[in-house]
Design a protein around this motif. Structure first.
Motif, PDB file in Angstrom:
ATOM      1  N   LEU A  18       0.817  -1.222   0.000  1.00  0.00           N
ATOM      2  CA  LEU A  18       0.000   0.000   0.000  1.00  0.00           C
ATOM      3  C   LEU A  18       0.845   1.264   0.000  1.00  0.00           C
ATOM      4  O   LEU A  18       0.340   2.354  -0.322  1.00  0.00           O
ATOM      5  CB  LEU A  18      -0.935  -0.006   1.215  1.00  0.00           C
ATOM      6  N   SER A  19       2.113   1.147   0.375  1.00  0.00           N
ATOM      7  CA  SER A  19       3.027   2.294   0.312  1.00  0.00           C
ATOM      8  C   SER A  19       3.684   2.386  -1.057  1.00  0.00           C
ATOM      9  O   SER A  19       3.747   3.468  -1.655  1.00  0.00           O
ATOM     10  CB  SER A  19       4.104   2.181   1.397  1.00  0.00           C
ATOM     11  N   TYR A  20       4.160   1.265  -1.549  1.00  0.00           N
ATOM     12  CA  TYR A  20       4.963   1.268  -2.772  1.00  0.00           C
ATOM     13  C   TYR A  20       4.126   1.494  -4.034  1.00  0.00           C
ATOM     14  O   TYR A  20       4.487   2.335  -4.875  1.00  0.00           O
ATOM     15  CB  TYR A  20       5.724  -0.050  -2.899  1.00  0.00           C
ATOM     16  N   VAL A  21       3.024   0.784  -4.180  1.00  0.00           N
ATOM     17  CA  VAL A  21       2.263   0.831  -5.437  1.00  0.00           C
ATOM     18  C   VAL A  21       1.709   2.233  -5.728  1.00  0.00           C
ATOM     19  O   VAL A  21       1.913   2.763  -6.826  1.00  0.00           O
ATOM     20  CB  VAL A  21       1.149  -0.232  -5.436  1.00  0.00           C
ATOM     21  N   PRO A  22       1.018   2.903  -4.782  1.00  0.00           N
ATOM     22  CA  PRO A  22       0.539   4.261  -5.088  1.00  0.00           C
ATOM     23  C   PRO A  22       1.682   5.247  -5.325  1.00  0.00           C
ATOM     24  O   PRO A  22       1.580   6.111  -6.215  1.00  0.00           O
ATOM     25  CB  PRO A  22      -0.270   4.643  -3.841  1.00  0.00           C
ATOM     26  N   LEU A  23       2.762   5.158  -4.532  1.00  0.00           N
ATOM     27  CA  LEU A  23       3.880   6.074  -4.728  1.00  0.00           C
ATOM     28  C   LEU A  23       4.552   5.856  -6.081  1.00  0.00           C
ATOM     29  O   LEU A  23       4.939   6.817  -6.762  1.00  0.00           O
ATOM     30  CB  LEU A  23       4.901   5.904  -3.598  1.00  0.00           C
ATOM     31  N   ASN A  24       4.691   4.595  -6.479  1.00  0.00           N
ATOM     32  CA  ASN A  24       5.273   4.303  -7.786  1.00  0.00           C
ATOM     33  C   ASN A  24       4.438   4.921  -8.897  1.00  0.00           C
ATOM     34  O   ASN A  24       4.969   5.515  -9.848  1.00  0.00           O
ATOM     35  CB  ASN A  24       5.379   2.787  -7.963  1.00  0.00           C
ATOM     36  N   PHE A  25       3.118   4.810  -8.785  1.00  0.00           N
ATOM     37  CA  PHE A  25       2.223   5.390  -9.789  1.00  0.00           C
ATOM     38  C   PHE A  25       2.324   6.915  -9.816  1.00  0.00           C
ATOM     39  O   PHE A  25       2.514   7.527 -10.878  1.00  0.00           O
ATOM     40  CB  PHE A  25       0.787   4.958  -9.500  1.00  0.00           C
ATOM     41  N   MET A  57      14.242   2.732  -1.719  1.00  0.00           N
ATOM     42  CA  MET A  57      15.131   2.032  -2.637  1.00  0.00           C
ATOM     43  C   MET A  57      14.346   1.340  -3.739  1.00  0.00           C
ATOM     44  O   MET A  57      14.731   1.354  -4.912  1.00  0.00           O
ATOM     45  CB  MET A  57      15.987   1.012  -1.891  1.00  0.00           C
ATOM     46  N   SER A  58      13.216   0.733  -3.385  1.00  0.00           N
ATOM     47  CA  SER A  58      12.390   0.054  -4.382  1.00  0.00           C
ATOM     48  C   SER A  58      11.834   1.045  -5.391  1.00  0.00           C
ATOM     49  O   SER A  58      11.771   0.750  -6.592  1.00  0.00           O
ATOM     50  CB  SER A  58      11.249  -0.695  -3.688  1.00  0.00           C
ATOM     51  N   LEU A  59      11.446   2.220  -4.916  1.00  0.00           N
ATOM     52  CA  LEU A  59      10.964   3.260  -5.837  1.00  0.00           C
ATOM     53  C   LEU A  59      12.063   3.679  -6.797  1.00  0.00           C
ATOM     54  O   LEU A  59      11.832   3.831  -8.004  1.00  0.00           O
ATOM     55  CB  LEU A  59      10.469   4.467  -5.044  1.00  0.00           C
ATOM     56  N   TRP A  60      13.247   3.894  -6.271  1.00  0.00           N
ATOM     57  CA  TRP A  60      14.373   4.325  -7.107  1.00  0.00           C
ATOM     58  C   TRP A  60      14.669   3.300  -8.196  1.00  0.00           C
ATOM     59  O   TRP A  60      14.958   3.651  -9.333  1.00  0.00           O
ATOM     60  CB  TRP A  60      15.594   4.554  -6.226  1.00  0.00           C
ATOM     61  N   LEU A  61      14.569   2.015  -7.832  1.00  0.00           N
ATOM     62  CA  LEU A  61      14.829   0.958  -8.804  1.00  0.00           C
ATOM     63  C   LEU A  61      13.735   0.856  -9.859  1.00  0.00           C
ATOM     64  O   LEU A  61      14.005   0.525 -11.010  1.00  0.00           O
ATOM     65  CB  LEU A  61      14.967  -0.390  -8.090  1.00  0.00           C
ATOM     66  N   GLY A  62      12.491   1.141  -9.475  1.00  0.00           N
ATOM     67  CA  GLY A  62      11.375   0.905 -10.383  1.00  0.00           C
ATOM     68  C   GLY A  62      10.860   2.106 -11.134  1.00  0.00           C
ATOM     69  O   GLY A  62      10.011   1.960 -12.026  1.00  0.00           O
ATOM     70  N   LEU A  63      11.341   3.307 -10.796  1.00  0.00           N
ATOM     71  CA  LEU A  63      10.805   4.505 -11.426  1.00  0.00           C
ATOM     72  C   LEU A  63      11.155   4.605 -12.909  1.00  0.00           C
ATOM     73  O   LEU A  63      10.377   5.145 -13.698  1.00  0.00           O
ATOM     74  CB  LEU A  63      11.316   5.758 -10.708  1.00  0.00           C
TER      75      LEU A  63
END
Length: 265
Positions: free
Chosen positions: A41-48, A125-131
């Protein structure tokens, strides 16, 4: 459905559904599943939000579009091990660049990022990798939005956010659905990143902070540290079933927000 320890197949004994019964009665499994839900719930909306925002910014400046597209995509080609070492160099409590800068301002400042803010460190870190991939995909979708539609809405008095909501987003919604699906699948299976942030070797995952002990990490510990291959395999099947259910739920919602020119979804 066995008590296999991963080493001696001859000693494996059929236990039926005992591993599944144990999993649903194990409080550690429930806590790990809850932490996994928090991460998702933190990663998916922030990634979008972040990937789409970056794509909108790049699309607004066509003269530097190629440069920024390359810069934002660069983290996507960095191996996860390398990214973990970068994050440890930045956020290490004793020698990290960020804490060094904070102590230069006040010697008493120094944050234990990987323990006190373990989930935030993992999400960042996950955001940085997936952006990178998300930004490039959104940028490609934005470039296919007909300019005349936005211009017509602008003439009619529509503001920026109104055009974004009623014109731009419906036209890029299939790409948004695809990217959200990829982010969801990634978030449900994160295991290497928490281990590498906690230790330099995935062989010793016992030191993972409690906040980052997600369900895949707990399963990894049960399989390779505790040598409970049968129990860990049952956890994998439960995780797989949950992932399928969440994915099907996402597919069920697409008819409400994903635009299709043919009308068939």
């Amino acid at each position: 459905m066995t008590n296999y320890n991963g080493i001696s197949p001859d000693l494996a004994r059929f236990v039926g559904f005992n591993n599944y019964i144990r999993a649903f009665s194990d409080p550690n499994v429930g806590e790990a599943a809850a932490r996994t839900a928090v991460f998702v719930l933190s990663y998916v909306p922030l990634n979008f939000l972040v990937a789409l925002s970056l794509a909108l910014l790049i699309n607004a400046g066509p003269h530097v579009r190629g440069l920024f597209r390359s810069l934002y995509y660069l983290p996507s080609v960095i191996p996860v091990v390398g990214a973990a070492y970068i994050w440890r160099a930045l956020f290490n409590q004793d020698t990290g660049v960020i804490n060094t800068a904070l102590r230069a301002i006040n010697p008493s400042w120094g944050v234990a990022w990987f323990s006190d803010f373990a989930t935030s460190s993992l999400v960042s870190m996950s955001l940085w990798l997936g952006l990178g991939l998300g930004t490039v995909m959104y940028l490609a979708a934005l470039q296919n939005v007909p300019v005349e539609l936005e211009q017509a809405a602008l003439v009619d008095g529509a503001g920026y956010f109104s055009r974004l909501r009623h014109i731009v987003f419906p036209l890029i919604s299939p790409v948004a659905f695809f990217q959200i699906l990829l982010a969801l699948i990634y978030a449900l299976g994160v295991v290497v990143e928490p281990i590498l942030l906690a230790t330099s070797s995935p062989i010793a995952p016992a030191s993972v902070p409690n906040d980052n002990l997600l369900l895949p990490v707990y399963t990894y510990q049960q399989m390779f540290t505790e040598q409970r291959f049968g129990y860990a395999s049952a956890l994998l099947w439960i995780t797989f079933a949950g992932s399928v259910a969440i994915t099907l739920l996402l597919f069920a919602t697409r008819r409400f927000w994903v635009h299709s020119e043919s009308g068939n979804l």
